[in-house]
Design an enzyme around this catalytic site. Structure first.
Site, PDB file in Angstrom:
ATOM      1  N   CYS A 185       0.997  -1.743  -0.077  1.00 45.40           N
ATOM      2  CA  CYS A 185       0.443   0.008   0.231  1.00 45.40           C
ATOM      3  C   CYS A 185       0.903   1.374  -0.032  1.00 45.40           C
ATOM      4  O   CYS A 185       1.245   1.094  -0.622  1.00 45.40           O
ATOM      5  CB  CYS A 185      -0.884   0.129   0.980  1.00 45.40           C
ATOM      6  SG  CYS A 185      -2.065   1.167   1.144  1.00 45.40           S
ATOM      7  N   HIS A 218      -3.777  -5.093  -0.143  1.00 40.90           N
ATOM      8  CA  HIS A 218      -3.380  -5.615   1.773  1.00 40.90           C
ATOM      9  C   HIS A 218      -3.488  -7.216   2.122  1.00 40.90           C
ATOM     10  O   HIS A 218      -4.288  -7.592   2.152  1.00 40.90           O
ATOM     11  CB  HIS A 218      -4.343  -5.305   2.669  1.00 40.90           C
ATOM     12  CG  HIS A 218      -3.433  -3.954   3.020  1.00 40.90           C
ATOM     13  ND1 HIS A 218      -3.042  -3.276   3.279  1.00 40.90           N
ATOM     14  CD2 HIS A 218      -4.711  -2.668   1.928  1.00 40.90           C
ATOM     15  CE1 HIS A 218      -3.136  -1.532   3.294  1.00 40.90           C
ATOM     16  NE2 HIS A 218      -3.669  -1.551   3.072  1.00 40.90           N
ATOM     17  N   GLU A 232      -1.959  -8.543   4.258  1.00 40.71           N
ATOM     18  CA  GLU A 232      -1.906  -9.262   5.208  1.00 40.71           C
ATOM     19  C   GLU A 232      -3.610  -9.415   5.960  1.00 40.71           C
ATOM     20  O   GLU A 232      -3.598 -10.072   7.005  1.00 40.71           O
ATOM     21  CB  GLU A 232      -1.523  -8.288   6.138  1.00 40.71           C
ATOM     22  CG  GLU A 232      -1.953  -6.785   6.299  1.00 40.71           C
ATOM     23  CD  GLU A 232      -1.364  -5.707   5.571  1.00 40.71           C
ATOM     24  OE1 GLU A 232      -0.949  -6.731   4.512  1.00 40.71           O
ATOM     25  OE2 GLU A 232      -2.322  -4.896   5.974  1.00 40.71           O
ATOM     26  N   SER A 287      -1.893 -13.380  37.385  1.00 41.99           N
ATOM     27  CA  SER A 287      -3.692 -13.321  37.188  1.00 41.99           C
ATOM     28  C   SER A 287      -4.654 -14.454  37.259  1.00 41.99           C
ATOM     29  O   SER A 287      -6.049 -13.707  36.959  1.00 41.99           O
ATOM     30  CB  SER A 287      -3.136 -11.992  36.080  1.00 41.99           C
ATOM     31  OG  SER A 287      -2.768 -12.694  35.438  1.00 41.99           O
ATOM     32  N   VAL A 338      -4.405 -15.520  30.905  1.00 41.50           N
ATOM     33  CA  VAL A 338      -3.187 -16.785  30.165  1.00 41.50           C
ATOM     34  C   VAL A 338      -1.462 -16.124  30.480  1.00 41.50           C
ATOM     35  O   VAL A 338      -0.606 -17.294  29.983  1.00 41.50           O
ATOM     36  CB  VAL A 338      -3.493 -16.489  28.436  1.00 41.50           C
ATOM     37  CG1 VAL A 338      -3.795 -15.371  27.849  1.00 41.50           C
ATOM     38  CG2 VAL A 338      -2.833 -17.797  27.677  1.00 41.50           C
ATOM     39  N   ASP A 339      -1.594 -14.743  29.976  1.00 40.23           N
ATOM     40  CA  ASP A 339       0.443 -14.168  29.489  1.00 40.23           C
ATOM     41  C   ASP A 339       1.196 -14.929  31.034  1.00 40.23           C
ATOM     42  O   ASP A 339       2.348 -15.216  30.870  1.00 40.23           O
ATOM     43  CB  ASP A 339       0.039 -12.951  29.049  1.00 40.23           C
ATOM     44  CG  ASP A 339       0.118 -12.805  28.128  1.00 40.23           C
ATOM     45  OD1 ASP A 339      -1.124 -13.201  27.538  1.00 40.23           O
ATOM     46  OD2 ASP A 339      -0.632 -11.384  27.952  1.00 40.23           O
ATOM     47  N   SER A 340       0.876 -14.641  31.857  1.00 41.18           N
ATOM     48  CA  SER A 340       1.357 -15.127  33.570  1.00 41.18           C
ATOM     49  C   SER A 340       1.708 -16.086  33.581  1.00 41.18           C
ATOM     50  O   SER A 340       2.416 -16.736  33.693  1.00 41.18           O
ATOM     51  CB  SER A 340       1.040 -14.096  34.483  1.00 41.18           C
ATOM     52  OG  SER A 340      -0.046 -14.556  35.364  1.00 41.18           O
TER      53      SER A 340
END
Ligand code: XMP
Length: 536
Positions: free
Chosen positions: A79, A167, A169, A221, A224-226
């Site tokens: 683009c 695009h 993507e 927490s 998912v991340d921690s």
């Protein structure tokens, strides 16, 4: 040396999406501001120039010195990237008669060009630009056109440079992944060795080398991340990792108990701290959303620090920071917005160094790594949940009773979302699969739960509102709850989810019948922007 593709960001909303598509090709990539190309980095095998909200003619348009990489490594302009290559090389970019926006088809393309290997005739692409290329530089040739756009794609005759005005993507470009694969794998020669398995192996080895015999503290927490960061570290250093999970009393129903159980099953060394009394006491009578957040943030740091200090010889603080938290995304004013990490609060005298094992991963990759590590699916596909928890989902002041009402209503809603199955096909199915939801495609369809189809769901207690109802022969005068469900890819923008009416009817009925204190259920049909996902 880990090969990588560099994506230079000119401010497009889809830059991160380019990154995710490249990673899906098992190839490592980094997204950098347009003017930060790492000259001399031998691990770079290709460069992609992103789109931009600017026209190349805008005085404040982002410009880059192409000689840093053109002629040295393969380049793909997308683009604005395509328009900039043309403009910088002496081609012509002009305002399009009408904005070229939406679906189009490649009615002509060079079947022999490696960028279009395996492409179908009339392949669908997605256009989104106000300017258009009307002449390409000398030494380049047109390699694809649509009915309205002559230079839909062009390439250099002498150097490895390609440019597409559409695009690749986005999902609407049906063979976009094929095009990116042609560029990344065939043209840039990616070895495609970036996978969840290779990530786990190398990261575990790196963590062992980085941390050695030191003690590490990590705040869990339930998200998912921690959780994935903890399991990864646990694999690398075992009992030298101490996790701290603080219950502020505003988690979902039974969440503290259930998640602690999950963590223990995963073999984590975890300290659960029930600090709910302190939080409720400090929040008593506070209705202002910002005040609530401040109190919870302050109390959280206090409780976490008190526990952390007990771990005398800790040297590291581990966090589940992921790549999108760190990408310096450009906004239209050219200012760099750096996302903040919530490290600030730890006492300086503890001298902890930061360890962020997931700092290169996108959310869907974190989930893949979680699966690779054998974590249970319900922990991996869990929706995002805000740090201040249900406190920002209760309008007005917070009491344990209001939290109980909200937990009960929310539990019915979330269980319902998990139980209700839907069949998806086409773009919707591909979107859900790309987000890492495990489902098998059969006859062009996948079956997933409503819970997995959406980004996030929440229940909000409108405790500042009362309305009249009737139950049996009794008049009621109670609170409404609002249900919210959104689809999103990154929480920056979100649409309200079109949940089936029969599902809403069932959930509403069950909440009003079973949850004492609620006599009305509403559904939030606001998108972000202008609303936000959370109500406070
Ligand atoms: P909003 O409401 O700004 O939320 O559209 C965007 C995403 O961020 C989550 N969120 C938070 N997460 N601490 C967090 O860890 C917070 O204070 C917080 N506030 C919002 C929200 O759930 C959504 O996923």
């Amino acid at each position: 040396m880990q090969q990588k593709i560099i994506i230079l960001d000119f401010g497009s909303q889809t830059t991160q999406l380019i990154g995710r598509r490249v990673r899906e090709l098992d190839t490592f990539c980094e997204i950098l501001p347009y003017n930060k190309f790492p000259v001399g980095d031998k691990s770079v095998i290709g460069v992609i120039l992103s789109g931009s909200p600017f026209s190349v003619h805008d005085p404040e348009a982002f410009k880059v010195d192409l000689s840093q990489f053109v002629g040295h490594i393969p380049v793909l302009g997308i683009c604005y990237g395509a328009q900039f290559i043309s403009y910088a090389g002496g081609g012509k970019v002009e305002k399009a008669d009408s904005r070229e926006y939406g679906r189009a088809n490649l009615c002509e393309f060079d079947v022999d060009n490696p960028l279009f290997k395996s492409f179908d005739r009339n392949s669908q692409v997605w256009m989104s630009h106000g300017d258009t290329i009307t002449a390409i530089p000398e030494g380049f040739k047109c390699i694809a056109s649509t009915a309205n756009v002559k230079y839909a794609a062009y390439a250099s005759l002498t150097q490895p440079v390609w440019a597409v005005q559409f695009h690749p993507e986005v999902f609407h470009t049906t063979q976009g992944t094929q095009l990116l694969k042609n560029f990344v794998v065939d043209i840039c020669h990616s070895k495609q060795d970036w996978s969840a398995a290779s990530f786990v192996d190398t990261t575990v080895a790196e963590l062992k080398a980085q941390v050695g015999e030191d003690r590490v503290i990590l705040g869990l927490s339930g998200g998912v991340d921690s959780s994935v960061a903890a399991v990864l570290l646990n694999r690398a250093i075992g009992k030298n990792l101490t996790c701290i999970f603080v219950d502020h009393g505003m988690l979902r129903k039974n969440e503290f108990r259930d998640v602690m159980h999950d963590y223990e099953c995963l073999g984590l060394n975890v300290i659960g701290v029930d600090a709910s009394e302190k939080f409720f006491a400090d929040l008593a009578g506070v209705s202002d959303p910002e005040q609530k957040r401040k109190i919870i943030g302050r109390d959280f740091i206090e409780v976490f620090n008190a526990e952390a200090k007990k771990i005398k010889d800790a040297k590291w603080l581990a966090q589940g920071t992921i790549y999108p938290d760190r990408i310096e995304s450009l906004n239209i004013t050219g200012k760099v917005i750096k996302s903040h990490h919530n490290v600030g609060g730890l006492p300086k005298e503890m001298h902890l160094s930061l360890c962020e094992p997931l700092k290169w991963l996108f959310k869907d990759e974190v989930r893949r790594v979680g699966r690779q590590l054998g974590m249970p699916e319900h922990l991996i596909t869990r929706h995002p949940f805000p740090g201040p928890g249900l406190a920002v989902r209760i309008l007005g002041d917070i009491t344990p009773e209001k939290v109980r009402i909200l937990q009960d209503a929310d539990d019915i809603y979330i269980r319902g979302l998990r139980e209700y199955k839907v069949k998806l096909s086409g773009e919707e199915a591909r979107r859900v699969l790309a987000a890492g939801v495990p489902a098998n495609m059969k006859d062009g369809e996948i079956e997933v739960s409503l819970y997995d189809q959406i980004w996030q769901a929440c229940t909000i207690l409108l405790s500042t509102v009362r309305s009249v109802g009737v139950m049996g022969d009794e008049r009621t005068y109670e609170h409404p709850v609002a249900l919210r469900a959104v689809t999103s890819t990154d929480a920056m923008t979100a649409d309200w989810a079109h949940l089936p009416y029969d599902f809403m009817a069932k959930v509403s009925n069950e909440i009003i019948n079973k949850v004492r204190g609620v006599n009305r259920v509403c559904y939030d049909i606001s998108s972000k922007p202008p609303s936000t996902i959370e109500w406070e």
